[in-house]
Design a protein around this motif. Structure first.
Motif, short mmCIF file in Angstrom:
data_model
loop_
_atom_site.label_atom_id
_atom_site.label_comp_id
_atom_site.label_asym_id
_atom_site.label_seq_id
_atom_site.Cartn_x
_atom_site.Cartn_y
_atom_site.Cartn_z
N GLU A 368 0.81 -1.21 0.00
CA GLU A 368 0.00 0.00 0.00
C GLU A 368 0.85 1.26 0.00
OE1 GLU A 368 -2.98 2.42 3.05
OE2 GLU A 368 -2.50 0.32 3.44
N LEU A 369 1.92 1.26 0.79
CA LEU A 369 2.70 2.47 0.99
C LEU A 369 3.82 2.67 -0.03
CD1 LEU A 369 3.14 2.54 4.88
CD2 LEU A 369 1.31 3.51 3.49
N TYR A 370 4.22 1.60 -0.72
CA TYR A 370 5.39 1.70 -1.59
C TYR A 370 5.29 2.79 -2.66
CZ TYR A 370 9.12 0.80 -4.84
OH TYR A 370 10.20 0.98 -5.67
N PRO A 371 4.20 2.89 -3.43
CA PRO A 371 4.19 3.90 -4.50
C PRO A 371 4.46 5.32 -3.99
CG PRO A 371 2.41 2.35 -4.83
CD PRO A 371 2.98 2.05 -3.48
N ALA A 372 3.81 5.71 -2.90
CA ALA A 372 4.04 7.05 -2.38
C ALA A 372 5.46 7.21 -1.87
CB ALA A 372 3.04 7.36 -1.27
N MET A 373 5.97 6.19 -1.19
CA MET A 373 7.32 6.27 -0.65
C MET A 373 8.34 6.38 -1.78
SD MET A 373 9.21 6.42 2.02
CE MET A 373 10.93 6.16 2.47
N ALA A 374 8.19 5.57 -2.80
CA ALA A 374 9.15 5.58 -3.92
C ALA A 374 9.10 6.90 -4.69
CB ALA A 374 8.85 4.42 -4.85
N SER A 450 3.88 14.13 -13.45
CA SER A 450 2.79 13.45 -14.16
C SER A 450 2.65 12.01 -13.70
CB SER A 450 3.02 13.51 -15.67
OG SER A 450 4.16 12.76 -16.05
N LYS A 451 3.79 11.32 -13.47
CA LYS A 451 3.71 9.92 -13.02
C LYS A 451 3.21 9.83 -11.58
CE LYS A 451 3.68 8.73 -16.18
NZ LYS A 451 2.82 7.77 -16.93
N THR A 452 3.60 10.78 -10.76
CA THR A 452 3.11 10.78 -9.37
C THR A 452 1.60 10.98 -9.34
OG1 THR A 452 5.23 11.65 -8.59
CG2 THR A 452 3.36 11.85 -7.10
N ARG A 453 1.11 11.90 -10.14
CA ARG A 453 -0.34 12.12 -10.23
C ARG A 453 -1.04 10.89 -10.75
NH1 ARG A 453 -2.53 16.91 -14.04
NH2 ARG A 453 -1.59 15.54 -15.60
N GLU A 454 -0.45 10.23 -11.72
CA GLU A 454 -1.06 9.03 -12.31
C GLU A 454 -1.13 7.89 -11.31
OE1 GLU A 454 0.45 5.78 -15.52
OE2 GLU A 454 0.48 7.87 -16.18
N TRP A 455 -0.04 7.64 -10.58
CA TRP A 455 0.01 6.48 -9.68
C TRP A 455 -0.71 6.72 -8.36
CZ3 TRP A 455 1.97 1.48 -10.21
CH2 TRP A 455 2.51 1.20 -11.45
N LEU A 456 -0.64 7.93 -7.85
CA LEU A 456 -1.32 8.20 -6.57
C LEU A 456 -2.75 8.67 -6.76
CD1 LEU A 456 1.51 9.89 -4.46
CD2 LEU A 456 1.01 7.47 -4.80
N THR A 457 -3.09 9.06 -7.96
CA THR A 457 -4.41 9.54 -8.41
C THR A 457 -4.60 11.03 -8.14
OG1 THR A 457 -5.79 9.20 -6.43
CG2 THR A 457 -5.40 7.27 -7.87
N VAL A 458 -5.45 11.62 -8.95
CA VAL A 458 -5.71 13.06 -8.92
C VAL A 458 -6.25 13.50 -7.57
CG1 VAL A 458 -7.10 14.91 -9.94
CG2 VAL A 458 -6.08 13.16 -11.40
N ASP A 459 -7.06 12.67 -6.94
CA ASP A 459 -7.74 13.07 -5.70
C ASP A 459 -6.90 12.86 -4.45
OD1 ASP A 459 -10.14 13.89 -6.96
OD2 ASP A 459 -10.70 11.77 -7.19
N ASP A 460 -5.73 12.28 -4.57
CA ASP A 460 -4.88 12.09 -3.41
C ASP A 460 -4.45 13.47 -2.88
OD1 ASP A 460 -2.37 11.70 -1.85
OD2 ASP A 460 -2.60 9.61 -2.46
#
Length: 694
Positions: A368-374, A450-460
């Motif tokens: 769950e946490l890996y994408p944001a951490m990376a 752009s990749k951060t927005r894509e992976w974490l989503t616009v509403d994050d």
């Protein structure tokens, strides 16, 4: 986890079974299996030999290297000096195209921000580190450990900037060692061939064999404006190598994950590698498009594009390993054997509990946490992506902002990278004069946003904090165009001005980093509390069980610190890689087509008639290496250097998770080839003479 002496003694009856196989293992120099290596290879090395090799080995940035003369001359790979070459080049004077062959030592040029280190001491600090975290959990545990490491490092180096001290975690926390390095911050480029000579075959030949590349270069260590005296060094051997010769490879391999449990590897397979690979592939595509837009862009992107392509191909090989049923079945059986050994001893089982189950329970949280951490905190040992997408301006700004914030606290309470013991290295990197290319900076920032927005989503909410109401394109353009951080004088003034200067700055990049600290720091704190701390706790118990079951015949995972491995010069005969041990200059002329990437470098081609076509260019060695081993000196039992590791095969990328002698092959540029290049192509006879070659 600490075992009582009586309990530990009782467990030694289990110390048999899955010891490391012949030629397997990236061994630390204080636990190298001398007897086993001698028995396997028919050699007679001893501790004195190990000490000479250690003191002749150099860590250079993210690469390895070896001292080859008494005057600070060091051989590494050309791709290890590519950033130095790029930083010293302009579009008008591009050393990547022409090669760098200074006529005199006085013409050797300083690599901006370059540093080199030699490991001088290793000491055990396990007891202190384990005691520091005793009774603590979550972030309190990680911070207590980090603080103790900082204290140990500060005590050992005592503020002496000529040394660097590092507490190294081995066996996933089972041991902690203090490594003390002699550090040199004046590193000068002494020779580099044309890039085409070092990268013949391009990405098509990368991670493969046969190879026809002179991927070698020389740097020189300086201190107080003079070359460093290095009486301990390798002996240069320019003779034709002989198949079957036993050799040793000394270098600083980056990272392996062989001690992970099967559950942990599933997270790597299902979450870590897919994210890293997918976004890296897009960055590769963006850089290729960028480089095709103009000659200037091609010059700017040459070095970073090569780095991204390496990362992507390495990840592809590792994914192939984790999806190979036979390979994973072998790992599963090894884990099952380990668990049976622990279960068979009631006292051991009670002492260590169920670390496998504890690590399995952490995996859903890590997934769950890996994408944001990376994406938001990469660069701290998690992921290949990194906050800022590799933007140098962003990296400087984050160092300035966090450095100022952290230095307001006592050293023991800071993020570990800003402890007093590490500030000298931070400042050296921060103040270095490096060229900055705004167009590439914007490309990297735009891609990352752009990749951060894509992976974490616009509403994050973290994405909203990153972008506000701006687009990745608009925000990256505004930040890059408005910042003045490319000027080292500006960076120095902000660093020396401390938090007051940072908070008063109107630089948009500084203001942006200030604005996202709450969100990014929260990601890191959550990771430390919910993933890092419990993983460390369980891994320590797993390490205690492993020592009890197998003794010290188990080697630690690679950690970017100096290791020694060994093997023989030999080819391969397995499906997918069947070839002999050597390639020659004659093979290069035969393989050349005249069209990229199989076009021979102009100076090398012009010297064709002066080079013996039977001279061996590259060779394969059955040694245990991984990324970070680039530049590693390959030496004989007599202490003679016969080459430098510069690559491995695609099948070898499974080496991150387990050793397979059938497919593991390191690719080496030979000293014979380097001697021919220096003498017959680039007119560098003075270096040949300095190394004692007649």
């Amino acid at each position: 986890m600490r075992l009582t002496p009586a309990f530990a003694a009782a467990l030694m009856t289990l110390a048999a079974g899955t010891a490391a196989k012949a030629e397997e293992g990236m061994w630390t120099f204080d636990n190298f299996p001398i007897a086993r290596a001698n028995q396997t290879l028919g050699t007679s090395i001893d501790q004195a030999w190990l000490d000479r090799v250690r003191l002749s080995s150099v860590k250079f940035g993210g690469c390895s290297a070896g001292i080859v003369s008494g005057e600070g001359l060091v051989m590494t790979n050309n791709h290890c000096v590519s950033s130095c070459v790029a930083n010293l080049s302009t579009q008008a004077v591009n050393y990547a195209e022409t090669g760098f062959a200074p006529r005199a030592r006085e013409d050797e040029l300083k690599c901006p921000g370059g540093s080199a280190e030699i490991l001088t001491e290793i000491s055990d600090v396990t007891a202190r580190m384990h005691a520091a975290g005793e009774g603590l959990d979550g972030q309190a545990f990680t911070r207590a450990r980090d603080a103790e490491a900082g204290r140990i490092e500060q005590e050992a180096c005592a503020g002496d900037a000529s040394f660097r001290c590092q507490v190294v975690s081995l066996y996933r926390g089972g041991q902690f060692k203090l490594y003390k390095f002699r550090r040199y911050t004046d590193v000068r480029l002494a020779w580099a061939p044309e890039d085409r000579a070092a990268t013949f075959g391009g990405d098509l030949d990368n991670f493969s064999f046969p190879r026809f590349a002179i991927d070698a270069a020389f740097i020189r260590l300086y201190e107080n404006g003079q070359p460093v005296a290095t009486p301990t060094h390798f002996t240069w051997k320019s003779d034709k190598p002989v198949e079957g010769t036993p050799v040793f490879v000394s270098g600083s391999p980056g990272s392996t994950q062989r001690l992970l449990t099967q559950d942990q590897l599933m997270t790597v397979r299902d979450v870590v590698l897919p994210l890293d690979q997918l976004i890296a592939s897009e960055l590769r595509g963006r850089m290729i498009r960028f480089s095709e837009e103009s000659e200037e862009n091609a010059f700017i992107a040459m070095d970073p594009l090569s780095s991204v392509e390496n990362t992507y191909k390495r990840g592809r090989g590792r994914m192939a390993a984790l999806t190979d049923p036979a390979f994973m079945a072998g790992r599963a059986e090894a884990e099952a054997d380990f668990r049976r050994r622990v279960a068979a001893n009631a006292a051991l089982a009670a002492q260590v509990g169920d670390p496998w189950g504890d690590l399995a329970a952490i995996q859903p949280v890590m997934r769950e946490l890996y994408p944001a951490m990376a994406l938001l905190e990469g660069g701290t040992g998690v992921g290949t992506t990194g906050a800022g997408g590799g933007s140098q301006l962003f990296s400087w700004a984050r160092t300035l902002v966090r450095g100022a914030q952290e230095r307001e606290k006592p050293s023991a309470e800071r993020l570990p990278e800003y402890a007093d013991s590490r500030l000298a290295a931070v400042q050296s990197s921060l103040f270095a004069e490096r060229p900055v290319y705004p167009s590439l900076e914007q490309l990297r920032l735009e891609w990352w946003l752009s990749k951060t927005r894509e992976w974490l989503t616009v509403d994050d909410p973290r994405v909203r904090a990153l972008l506000g109401r701006e687009s990745p394109e608009g925000l990256s353009e505004r930040l890059v165009e408005g910042t003045s951080l490319a000027d080292p004088a500006v960076r120095r003034a902000l660093w020396e001005g401390g938090l007051a200067a940072i908070e008063a700055s109107d630089d948009p990049m500084i203001k942006y980093l200030l604005s996202i600290q709450d969100e990014t720091r929260a990601v890191r704190a959550d990771w430390e509390a919910r993933v890092e701390a419990p993983t460390s706790r369980a891994s320590e118990r797993l390490a205690a069980a492993r020592f009890a079951a197998y003794g010290e015949s188990v080697y630690p995972d690679a950690t970017g610190t100096l290791r020694l491995t060994y093997g023989k010069i030999e080819g391969s005969d397995v499906p997918g890689q069947r070839w002999g041990a050597f390639t020659t200059f004659g093979g290069l002329w035969d393989r050349a087509t005249g069209a990229p990437p199989f076009d021979v470098a102009p100076k090398l081609l012009a010297a064709k008639d002066r080079i013996d076509p039977d001279t061996v260019m590259n060779m394969a060695v059955s040694s245990d290496t991984i990324g970070g081993s680039s530049g590693s000196p390959v030496v004989t039992a007599a202490g003679e250097i016969v080459g430098a590791n510069f690559d491995s095969t695609v099948l070898t990328q499974r080496n991150a998770y387990g050793y397979d002698r059938n497919v593991n092959r390191s690719v080496i540029v030979t000293t014979a080839a380097v001697t021919a290049a220096l003498r017959d192509v680039y007119g560098m006879e003075r270096l040949v003479e300095e190394m004692g070659v007649e």
